[in-house]
Scaffold this active site. Structure first.
Site, PDB file in Angstrom:
ATOM      1  CD  GLU A 233     -90.548  55.130 -15.670  1.00  0.00           C
ATOM      2  OE1 GLU A 233     -89.715  55.400 -14.791  1.00  0.00           O
ATOM      3  OE2 GLU A 233     -90.500  54.064 -16.310  1.00  0.00           O
TER       4      GLU A 233
ATOM      5  N   GLY B  48     -98.787  50.927 -15.100  1.00  0.00           N
ATOM      6  CA  GLY B  48     -98.073  52.165 -14.820  1.00  0.00           C
ATOM      7  C   GLY B  48     -98.440  53.244 -15.818  1.00  0.00           C
TER       8      GLY B  48
END
Lengths: 734, 169
Positions: A696, A693
């Site tokens: 974030e 990811g």
């Protein structure tokens, strides 16, 4: 497919489409206003009536009496939904408070009625005529005052509430250098640009909802549970989502009340939660109090580290897991973390971009800056000295799948010109500006979630992908198209991607920065199944078939995808699920933030002058949209450092600054050019995509870099976020 | 109901409107021109920016009946997916958006900002009021009424600079 052994070479490694910067395929629709968001589906529900939510004016208590007479008599009113006529409702698994309150009231602005009228103007005017008499009760609204009443919270995504290894107390007592400080972060609001909005239409006992939602399957399930109907009778459609950041992970009042309103008035109903209602009606990132203790030797090598966190939520809610990163980021044989949850009667706390780390690093990375100064070690060098290549709570038997923190620190420092920083605070002046540089590590866990897709080739050789995955601005459309194009050997413009419809296979959805890696891995699985079908049809051995230029090739033979698919087309569906590689290996994403600020010597106005960072997140699927995710998150980190705070009225229990004028977020003038470097990394233990990811990671540590730059500029160390002018001036005067 | 005549994207439209109808809702709910977005409905976010009589305004902060007889340009009037306006194209190329919800307002503002600078209209950061010129700081200042929570700010400035012929790249 199951992913339970590290990925070997696979078709994604070709890197013909994946890993190349592409414009978003949904871009032309977005820049021309032709992408239709939830409230805009005139095509789907041309005769929709308008709903307006009436929220509670008290935080806790009961409805004593509700008088709808004037509202019902108001022009154009078609119906009013309240607890008294809505029928039996349950509460969704993911909701803490009921989405329709009454007679019991759980928080301020909890929806108590929906007024439905023929026009928006009539619904809004009639809603103002709903009269509610309240029987208020005392509530608890002050985290600091309740701190000592904290209990161990239930386990959520963040792992156990408490962890420990070694003997923290003993080692800390003996440490040559100690940092012991308490930091506070305020409640924050997602403030995504598109308000929560839904249009509901019933056809018999079947409900269709055009809505704005990050997690389709979760929310269909919660709608079914709340209404007490089978989830097979519910369809959610959410192809465009005007921002989420966690605010649209769950079923919210717009969705439920649109469904109830439509059922009551017998026609489609559209509902948007009005902007001034959002911060108190929906969820927010909870405030924290964080105590950090670090014990190190004189060279800054950590032997003992402790991070304790207090946060609050409604009964049945969860904690802000702000100590998560402290479990994995730095070495130290003696360590402990703890979370305590207090009951507060404020609106529901829940996930906002990087729950846990985003605020945890605001504390930890300032504490590290304090340690660097106490030891006289450069802040970058301090972090390098405390790097650890395994989970420091579990020991060397649980290594990181891949950890390039040191590479990020070095590359980021070089690019930023960190060596020009004067380590002594308050030394650099540029006219009336005090100038300083700060840095912080970035850390965010890497989560993987089961994700499915179906993929087909039509008779013209075009590829179609369908999954209930969502694109909340993250770039899902494009990376899914890239994955399909790479796997089947076609160009990007030959791929159509359809997202956000509950009739499609269930995906990972958008949350916890797991979306990009998990959803493309699901497309990978479906594409592998389709490749096998195509190869079989061609009469080739699946392992030897090559997919390129719209052809399936084996040796010097080839057939076109179009001819193999035929007029009927050829489809395959599969999902990717995960074994225990995340147990055997710690999986996380890393980076380093750098920031230069100017602080006005008289007014204490803070300006971010330069900002940049280096990040390692596995394979970067689309460098263009990934960079945008990182700079957007960095900006949210600047907001957290300098301005963002929901101010609590501790007398009446609500957030006072509940709109976009008074909940301040960064604007154009606040943000300079931002520099992003992706450090090369492939993580073969994360997924066949070898990606992780990134959505974030960029917020994690960004605010601390700003705070540390302010300290370097001024010598003022603030530990109570946001670092506003009033606090700086007060410290300057002291 | 009050009759209102507008020229929207060059097309004359005749509406019968509740006088409480904002220009924004007249566009979105009555003309079905949903490219113009409602982010806050209170003039705080800029998502509803349109160009009226050559000037950008927040269409949520003004009633439709106040614009009888006026010319309105919305995002749909600037270009289409097949024939993008140069600013729309630049937003795609520079990734000047993420979720896309503030984007139509950003683009309408951006087009107007370049016109304002050309016309010599000064801003808060203009040093010399007699010589208004393009600079990134001028653009940042003038675009600050258009919030982008995804924070594509850095990319939006690149897109606008590109269209202005001031690209650094």
């Amino acid at each position: 497919m199951k992913f339970d052994t590290p990925a070997g070479p696979n078709p994604i490694d070709k890197g013909r489409v994946i890993g190349i910067a592409h414009d978003r395929i949904d871009g032309p629709a977005k820049v021309t206003g032709t992408a239709a968001y939830a409230y805009e589906r005139h095509d789907a529900a041309p005769n929709a009536a308008y709903g307006w939510i009436v929220g509670s004016a008290i935080a806790k208590g009961r409805i004593a009496a509700m008088d709808l007479t004037a509202a019902e008599a108001s022009p154009g009113v078609l119906g009013i939904v309240t607890h008294a006529n809505a029928g039996k409702l349950s509460k969704g698994n993911m909701n803490t408070a009921h989405l329709l309150g009454g007679p019991q009231i759980e928080h301020y602005e909890q929806a108590l009625a929906l007024v439905v009228a023929d026009t928006f103007e009539n619904a809004r005017a009639a809603a103002a005529l709903v009269r509610i008499d309240y029987a208020p009760e005392d509530g608890k609204f002050d985290l600091a005052a309740e701190r000592l009443n904290g209990v161990i919270p239930p386990q959520g995504f963040g792992g156990p509430a408490d962890t420990k290894a070694g003997d923290f107390d003993g080692a800390f007592a003996k440490a040559a250098v100690k940092v012991e400080q308490t930091y506070t972060t305020p409640d924050q609001s997602h403030a995504m640009m598109e308000p929560h909005a839904s249009i509901a239409a019933w056809n018999g006992d079947k409900l269709t909802l055009w809505t704005s939602n990050q997690m389709i399957a979760w929310s269909v399930g919660d709608m079914a549970k709340t209404l007490g109907i089978p989830k097979e009778n519910i369809r959610f459609v959410s192809p465009y989502i005007g921002g989420g950041f966690g605010s649209k992970l769950f079923l919210r009042a717009d969705a439920l009340l649109a469904a109830l309103g439509a059922r009551q008035v017998g026609r489609p109903v559209k509902v948007a939660i009005a902007r001034p209602q959002i911060p108190n009606n929906t969820t927010h990132r909870p405030a924290t109090i964080q105590r950090i203790r670090i014990g190190a030797d004189k060279d800054g090598v950590i032997d003992a580290i402790a991070h304790e966190v207090w946060s609050g939520d409604l009964p049945g809610g969860g904690a802000e897991t702000a100590a998560q990163q402290t479990r994995l980021l730095y070495r130290g044989e003696n360590r402990m973390t703890a979370h305590r949850l207090v009951t507060l009667n404020l609106p529901e706390g829940n996930a906002m971009r990087a729950p846990g780390e985003a605020v945890g690093l605001l504390a930890l990375e300032v504490a590290m800056d304090e340690l660097a100064e106490a030891c006289g070690v450069d802040p970058v060098e301090l972090r390098i000295r405390n790097d650890v290549q395994f989970d420091p709570e579990a020991g060397p038997q649980r290594p990181f799948s891949s950890r390039k923190l040191v590479e990020c620190l070095r590359a980021g420092a070089d690019r930023f010109g960190w060596q020009r920083r004067n380590p002594k605070p308050g030394q650099v002046r540029d006219g009336r500006w005090l100038v300083g540089m700060g840095m912080a590590s970035a850390f965010r866990n890497n989560l993987t979630e089961k994700s499915g897709a179906r993929i087909g080739v039509d008779g013209s050789g075009k590829v179609i992908v369908e999954t209930d995955m969502t694109d909340i601005g993250t770039g899902s459309y494009t990376i899914i198209a890239q994955t399909a194009a790479e796997m089947l050997g076609v160009d990007l413009d030959q791929v159509t991607v359809r997202l956000g419809d509950s009739r499609f296979p269930v995906s990972a959805g958008s949350g916890g920065q797991w979306g990009a890696n998990s959803s493309t891995a699901g497309v990978y699985a479906a594409a592998m199944a389709l490749r096998a079908k195509l190869a079989e049809k061609a009469g080739y051995a699946a392992e030897q078939a090559q997919f390129e230029d719209g052809l399936v090739r084996m040796g010097n033979q080839s057939q076109t995808l179009a001819s193999l698919a035929g007029a009927q087309g050829l489809w395959a569906e599969d999902s990717m699920e995960y074994g225990d590689l995340d147990k055997k290996y710690a999986q996380a994403t890393f980076g380093a933030h750098f920031c230069e600020v100017g602080v006005d010597m008289d007014t204490a106005e803070v300006r971010v002058r330069r900002m940049g960072g280096a990040f390692a997140s596995g394979r970067i699927l689309n460098p263009k949209s990934a960079r945008s995710q990182v700079i957007g998150a960095m900006t949210m980190g600047v907001g957290a450092a300098l301005m963002e705070a929901l101010d609590v009225d501790t007398r009446f229990g609500f957030f006072v600054n509940h709109d976009m004028a008074e909940y301040q977020v960064p604007v154009h003038a606040d943000i300079p050019h931002q520099d992003v470097l992706f450090v090369d990394e492939l993580d073969d233990k994360s997924s066949p995509m070898k990606a992780k990811g990134v959505g974030e990671l960029g917020i994690c540590g960004a605010g601390a870099a700003v705070a540390n730059a302010i300290y370097n500029a001024t010598g003022i160390r603030l530990r109570d976020y946001p670092l506003t002018i009033d606090k700086l001036l007060k410290a300057q005067a002291a | 109901m009050t009759p209102v005549e507008l020229t929207v994207n060059g097309r004359e439209v005749h509406l019968q409107l509740d006088p409480r109808t904002s220009l924004l809702d007249a566009l979105r709910e009555h003309l079905k021109l949903t490219g113009t977005k409602k982010g806050c409905d209170h003039g705080q976010c800029g998502a509803c920016t349109v160009i009226v009589e050559g000037r950008r305004i927040n269409s949520c902060l003004t009633l439709a009946v106040m614009h009888d007889g006026e010319q309105v340009t919305t995002i749909e009037g600037l270009g289409t997916p097949e024939a993008l306006h140069p600013m729309q194209k630049a937003f795609v190329v520079h990734d000047g958006y993420q979720c896309g919800y503030c984007t139509p307002g950003q683009i309408c503002s951006a087009v107007s900002v370049l016109e304002e600078i050309k016309a010599g209209v000064p801003s808060h950061v203009t040093e010399n009021l007699d010589r208004v010129a393009f600079s990134e700081d001028e653009v940042r200042e003038r675009m600050s009424g258009n919030i982008c929570r995804c924070a594509a700010y850095s990319n939006i400035i690149a897109a606008i600079s590109d269209v202005a012929g001031e690209s650094k790249a």
